[in-house]
Design an enzyme around this catalytic site. Structure first.
Site, PDB file in Angstrom:
ATOM      1  CB  SER A   1       1.921  -4.050   2.539  1.00  0.00           C
ATOM      2  OG  SER A   1       2.430  -3.344   1.439  1.00  0.00           O
TER       3      SER A   1
ATOM      4  CG  HIS B   1       5.345  -4.091   6.911  1.00  0.00           C
ATOM      5  ND1 HIS B   1       3.984  -4.018   6.902  1.00  0.00           N
ATOM      6  CD2 HIS B   1       5.764  -3.292   5.906  1.00  0.00           C
ATOM      7  CE1 HIS B   1       3.585  -3.218   5.930  1.00  0.00           C
ATOM      8  NE2 HIS B   1       4.648  -2.751   5.311  1.00  0.00           N
TER       9      HIS B   1
HETATM   10  P1  PAD Z   1      -2.496   4.088   0.209  1.00  0.00           P
HETATM   11  O1  PAD Z   1      -3.735   3.288   0.229  1.00  0.00           O
HETATM   12  O2  PAD Z   1      -2.206   5.038   1.309  1.00  0.00           O
HETATM   13  O3  PAD Z   1      -2.421   4.924  -1.170  1.00  0.00           O
HETATM   14  C1  PAD Z   1      -2.976   4.505  -2.378  1.00  0.00           C
HETATM   15  C2  PAD Z   1      -3.497   5.737  -3.134  1.00  0.00           C
HETATM   16  O4  PAD Z   1      -3.999   5.288  -4.395  1.00  0.00           O
HETATM   17  C3  PAD Z   1      -4.647   6.459  -2.437  1.00  0.00           C
HETATM   18  O5  PAD Z   1      -4.365   7.848  -2.354  1.00  0.00           O
HETATM   19  C4  PAD Z   1      -5.858   6.180  -3.344  1.00  0.00           C
HETATM   20  O6  PAD Z   1      -6.793   7.266  -3.380  1.00  0.00           O
HETATM   21  C5  PAD Z   1      -5.193   5.994  -4.690  1.00  0.00           C
HETATM   22  N1  PAD Z   1      -5.989   5.219  -5.640  1.00  0.00           N
HETATM   23  C6  PAD Z   1      -6.761   4.129  -5.400  1.00  0.00           C
HETATM   24  N2  PAD Z   1      -7.324   3.676  -6.534  1.00  0.00           N
HETATM   25  C7  PAD Z   1      -6.896   4.503  -7.528  1.00  0.00           C
HETATM   26  C8  PAD Z   1      -7.131   4.563  -8.940  1.00  0.00           C
HETATM   27  N3  PAD Z   1      -7.912   3.652  -9.542  1.00  0.00           N
HETATM   28  N4  PAD Z   1      -6.521   5.537  -9.652  1.00  0.00           N
HETATM   29  C9  PAD Z   1      -5.730   6.462  -9.046  1.00  0.00           C
HETATM   30  N5  PAD Z   1      -5.461   6.455  -7.700  1.00  0.00           N
HETATM   31  C10 PAD Z   1      -6.047   5.490  -6.971  1.00  0.00           C
HETATM   32  O7  PAD Z   1      -1.323   3.003   0.065  1.00  0.00           O
HETATM   33  P2  PAD Z   1       0.268   3.081   0.375  1.00  0.00           P
HETATM   34  O8  PAD Z   1       0.822   4.349  -0.148  1.00  0.00           O
HETATM   35  O9  PAD Z   1       0.530   2.667   1.779  1.00  0.00           O
HETATM   36  O10 PAD Z   1       0.751   1.855  -0.552  1.00  0.00           O
HETATM   37  C11 PAD Z   1       0.584   1.918  -1.963  1.00  0.00           C
HETATM   38  C12 PAD Z   1       0.855   0.561  -2.586  1.00  0.00           C
HETATM   39  O11 PAD Z   1       2.236   0.252  -2.431  1.00  0.00           O
HETATM   40  C13 PAD Z   1       0.093  -0.598  -1.959  1.00  0.00           C
HETATM   41  O12 PAD Z   1      -0.309  -1.520  -2.965  1.00  0.00           O
HETATM   42  C14 PAD Z   1       1.105  -1.239  -1.055  1.00  0.00           C
HETATM   43  O13 PAD Z   1       0.819  -2.594  -0.792  1.00  0.00           O
HETATM   44  C15 PAD Z   1       2.350  -1.069  -1.909  1.00  0.00           C
HETATM   45  C16 PAD Z   1       3.644  -1.183  -1.160  1.00  0.00           C
HETATM   46  N6  PAD Z   1       4.664  -1.782  -1.794  1.00  0.00           N
HETATM   47  C17 PAD Z   1       5.865  -1.930  -1.182  1.00  0.00           C
HETATM   48  C18 PAD Z   1       6.994  -2.526  -1.949  1.00  0.00           C
HETATM   49  O14 PAD Z   1       8.007  -2.876  -1.324  1.00  0.00           O
HETATM   50  N7  PAD Z   1       6.901  -2.639  -3.281  1.00  0.00           N
HETATM   51  C19 PAD Z   1       6.060  -1.471   0.102  1.00  0.00           C
HETATM   52  C20 PAD Z   1       5.022  -0.819   0.736  1.00  0.00           C
HETATM   53  C21 PAD Z   1       3.797  -0.687   0.109  1.00  0.00           C
HETATM   54 ZN    ZN Z   2       4.670  -1.400   3.880  1.00  0.00          ZN
END
Ligand code: PAD
Ligand code: ZN
Ligand code: ZN
Length: 375
Positions: free
Chosen positions: A49, A68
């Site tokens: 994020s 954060h």
């Molecule tokens: P990250 O970038 O470490 O993991 C994302 C994963 O997705 C990686 O392993 C990529 O290889 C894989 N990926 C990318 N494109 C594709 C695809 N087309 N098909 C399959 N796999 C794919 O991210 P993260 O784990 O830190 O965060 C993941 C998401 O969650 C991100 O959008 C972030 O903004 C969101 C998030 N949301 C909240 C919430 O409160 N809802 C909190 C923290 C993070």
């Molecule tokens: Zn986060």
């Protein structure tokens, strides 16, 4: 010598423009005003994020101190603060809990109306910031701003945790771990013996897997286009790992065939519209629950045929795993201290804070799960 009541000069990573690296700057951090808390940061994780804010996919006012997912020690408190005191170990809360608004009083919901996420002002509650650099005010990010040696937060956005907890590990309870784990155990309410599919195996997706396993899921299908993520997914509980690039047909059809029509619970943990649709379609049309965890790109929409829901499927989403942050974070830290779940496998890199740009390169290149920056 006590720094209470004084301006602190320290280092922070300032983002002056989107799509540019951070500059490590000397900044001034003003003392906390009433109902505010100044924290000496000890460790902070690097979450996708933050990268969305760098790329502009999440819009937030600039210049800004991002970050954060931190943990630190209270340096001083403003007038009227009662829940923490100097010396306490704390975690800042990007999804705050004011305790008074309609949502804080709602038994199930957690997205406090005092949040600075939905329409970010980039300030504390009073509309101003305590950071200045080269004479300019620098914005806050999501009520927290952990990419600084010192930060000031509103009391509603910080909570005291176990004094013996290791801050360089429990910092990821501040976002990634809790978001993923809660998405499984609290938002989806994964049931024993169920079948799950998790799209995206970053720090958040792997934490979903930990949650599915804890809840007793029988099958956990892990989906990622980076096969290097599969070993860790299996270590944490995935029973099968599949790469959409290995199939000529859409991945939701593959999952439907593997699971007699679709999984009980699916999770999108990437932040892309196409994978949100794949995740939805992978859940069973009549009994499936699909959870959006990834943050979608700013102002983009999906067009959905209501028939996808009419047969009984549930489509939902949540911030911070649906947890009310002030209530839940100390309990999650206590559960970690009682070995109820691991955090260590999620932390693949530890770097000094000054190497923050390197930490983001590791995330973008898919080489890290979580990098923890230490101060
Ligand atoms: P990250 O970038 O470490 O993991 C994302 C994963 O997705 C990686 O392993 C990529 O290889 C894989 N990926 C990318 N494109 C594709 C695809 N087309 N098909 C399959 N796999 C794919 O991210 P993260 O784990 O830190 O965060 C993941 C998401 O969650 C991100 O959008 C972030 O903004 C969101 C998030 N949301 C909240 C919430 O409160 N809802 C909190 C923290 C993070
Ligand atoms: Zn986060
Ligand atoms: Zn509230």
């Amino acid at each position: 010598m006590s720094t209470a009541g004084k301006v602190i000069k320290c280092k922070a990573a300032v983002l002056w423009e989107t799509k540019k690296p951070f500059s490590i700057e000397d900044i001034e951090v003003a003392p906390p005003k009433a109902h505010e808390v100044r924290i000496k940061m000890v460790a902070t994780g690097v979450c996708r994020s933050d990268d969305h804010a760098i790329s502009g996919s999440i819009t937030t006012p600039l210049p800004v101190v991002l970050g954060h997912e931190g943990a630190g020690i209270v340096e001083s408190i403003g007038e009227g603060v009662t829940s923490v005191k100097p010396g306490d170990k704390v975690i800042p809360l990007f999804s705050p809990q004011c305790g008074k608004c309609r949502i804080c009083k709602h038994p199930e919901s957690n997205f406090c109306m005092k949040n600075d996420l939905a329409n970010p002002r980039g300030t504390l509650l009073d509309g101003t910031t305590r950071f200045t650099c080269k004479g300019k005010p620098i914005h806050n990010f999501t009520s927290t701003s952990t990419f600084s040696q010192y930060t000031v937060v509103d009391e509603m956005a910080v909570v005291k945790i176990d004094a013996t907890s290791p801050l360089d590990k429990v910092c990821i309870i501040g976002c990634g771990f809790s978001t993923g784990y809660g998405s499984a155990v609290k938002v989806a309410k994964v049931t024993p013996g169920s079948t799950c599919a998790v799209f995206g195996l970053g720090g958040v997706g792997l934490s979903v897997i930990i949650g599915c396993k804890t809840a007793g899921a029988a099958r956990i299908i892990a989906v990622d286009i980076n096969k290097d993520k599969f070993a860790k997914a299996k270590e944490l509980g995935a029973t099968e790992c599949i790469n959409p690039l290995d199939y000529s047909k859409p991945i939701h059809e593959v999952i439907q065939e593997m699971t007699d029509g679709g999984v009980d619970f699916s999770f999108e943990v990437i932040g892309r519209l196409d994978t949100m649709m794949s995740s939805l379609l992978s859940s069973h049309a009549s009994c499936g629950v699909s959870v959006v965890v990834g943050v979608p790109p700013n102002s983009q929409s999906l067009s959905v045929n209501p028939l996808l829901l009419l047969l009984g499927r549930t489509w939902k989403g949540a911030i911070f795993g649906g947890f009310k942050s002030k209530d839940s974070v100390p309990k999650l830290v206590a559960d970690f201290m009682a070995n109820k779940f691991p955090l260590e496998p999620l932390i693949t890199h530890v770097l000094p804070f000054e190497k923050i740009n390197e930490a983001f390169e590791l995330l973008r290149s898919g080489k890290s799960i979580r990098t923890v920056l230490t101060f």
